[in-house]
Design an enzyme around this catalytic site. Structure first.
Site, PDB file in Angstrom:
ATOM      1  N   ARG A  89      -1.479   0.425   1.742  1.00 60.46           N
ATOM      2  CA  ARG A  89      -0.659  -0.633   1.161  1.00 60.46           C
ATOM      3  C   ARG A  89      -0.420  -0.398  -0.328  1.00 60.46           C
ATOM      4  NH1 ARG A  89      -4.224  -5.590   3.081  1.00 60.46           N
ATOM      5  NH2 ARG A  89      -5.754  -4.127   2.298  1.00 60.46           N
ATOM      6  N   GLU A 107       1.361  -4.833   7.793  1.00 52.32           N
ATOM      7  CA  GLU A 107       0.410  -4.931   8.891  1.00 52.32           C
ATOM      8  C   GLU A 107      -0.488  -3.699   8.950  1.00 52.32           C
ATOM      9  OE1 GLU A 107      -1.744  -6.561  11.507  1.00 52.32           O
ATOM     10  OE2 GLU A 107       0.030  -7.662  10.875  1.00 52.32           O
ATOM     11  N   GLY A 108      -1.756  -3.941   9.213  1.00 48.77           N
ATOM     12  CA  GLY A 108      -2.689  -2.844   9.455  1.00 48.77           C
ATOM     13  C   GLY A 108      -2.927  -1.955   8.258  1.00 48.77           C
ATOM     14  N   ASP A 143      -6.358   2.866   3.381  1.00 46.23           N
ATOM     15  CA  ASP A 143      -5.495   1.728   3.057  1.00 46.23           C
ATOM     16  C   ASP A 143      -4.246   2.264   2.380  1.00 46.23           C
ATOM     17  OD1 ASP A 143      -4.329  -0.688   2.339  1.00 46.23           O
ATOM     18  OD2 ASP A 143      -6.184  -1.541   1.553  1.00 46.23           O
ATOM     19  N   THR A 184      -9.195 -12.312  -3.749  1.00 50.06           N
ATOM     20  CA  THR A 184      -9.383 -11.098  -2.949  1.00 50.06           C
ATOM     21  C   THR A 184     -10.823 -10.632  -3.063  1.00 50.06           C
ATOM     22  OG1 THR A 184      -8.552  -8.867  -2.513  1.00 50.06           O
ATOM     23  CG2 THR A 184      -8.751  -9.498  -4.824  1.00 50.06           C
ATOM     24  N   THR A 236     -13.236   0.134  11.480  1.00 52.48           N
ATOM     25  CA  THR A 236     -11.859   0.016  10.987  1.00 52.48           C
ATOM     26  C   THR A 236     -11.417   1.220  10.163  1.00 52.48           C
ATOM     27  OG1 THR A 236     -10.320  -1.452   9.841  1.00 52.48           O
ATOM     28  CG2 THR A 236     -12.567  -1.358   8.960  1.00 52.48           C
TER      29      THR A 236
END
Length: 162
Positions: free
Chosen positions: A61, A25-26, A59, A82, A47
């Site tokens: 991730r 998430e996020g 980011d 993507t 963002t």
């Protein structure tokens, strides 16, 4: 949700594919921090700045879990849906053969257009600038409701019968 619907429709139309769900998430900052980021966005931060104001990178991730899932499933190569070139790069670094990138194109609204424009301009996402003007056009006719999950799973059910 729009991106998931796009992916499920595409998989259903192709008759082949899968969606891997990763709990990230996020952009890797967690649900609580994502809510804090939304609060900053409500005050005018985009963002990227919201994540940075909370002390996080753009980011965080990683995709090693996705790479392991693909290996466990015997997937040898992927056409990755993507707009984020970082996902392609990180999956390839984990040994996944990404043969192509399939752009994700969804109907935009005022909020999503600004969000995607930020991702394009500040994070290098491959969003076609023409896509960012889609909300200026007349909205498309409503689609007949379908069960995209059932449609996407149909080829899997067929494989199990063989």
């Amino acid at each position: 949700r729009e991106q998931l619907d796009f992916a499920l429709k595409k998989i259903s139309a192709e008759g082949l594919g899968m969606v891997l769900y990763l709990r990230q998430e996020g952009r890797g900052i967690g649900l609580g921090n994502k809510i804090r980021a939304y609060a900053l966005q409500a005050k005018g931060a985009d963002t990227v700045d919201a994540n940075r104001l909370l002390g996080f990178g753009d980011d965080l991730r990683r995709y090693h879990v996705a790479s392991a899932m693909l290996r466990d499933l015997g997937v040898r190569s992927v056409a990755l849906m993507t707009n984020n070139p970082s996902k392609v790069k990180l999956l390839r670094a984990d040994g996944v053969l990404v043969t192509s990138r399939v752009p994700v194109r969804v109907q935009l609204n005022e909020l999503s257009r600004a969000y995607l424009d930020t991702k394009r301009a500040r994070m290098g996402h491959l969003v076609d600038v023409a896509d960012l003007a889609l909300d200026a056009e007349a909205p498309p006719a409503p689609e007949e409701p379908t069960d995209h999950v059932a449609d996407a799973l149909a080829p899997v059910r067929e494989l199990r019968r063989d």
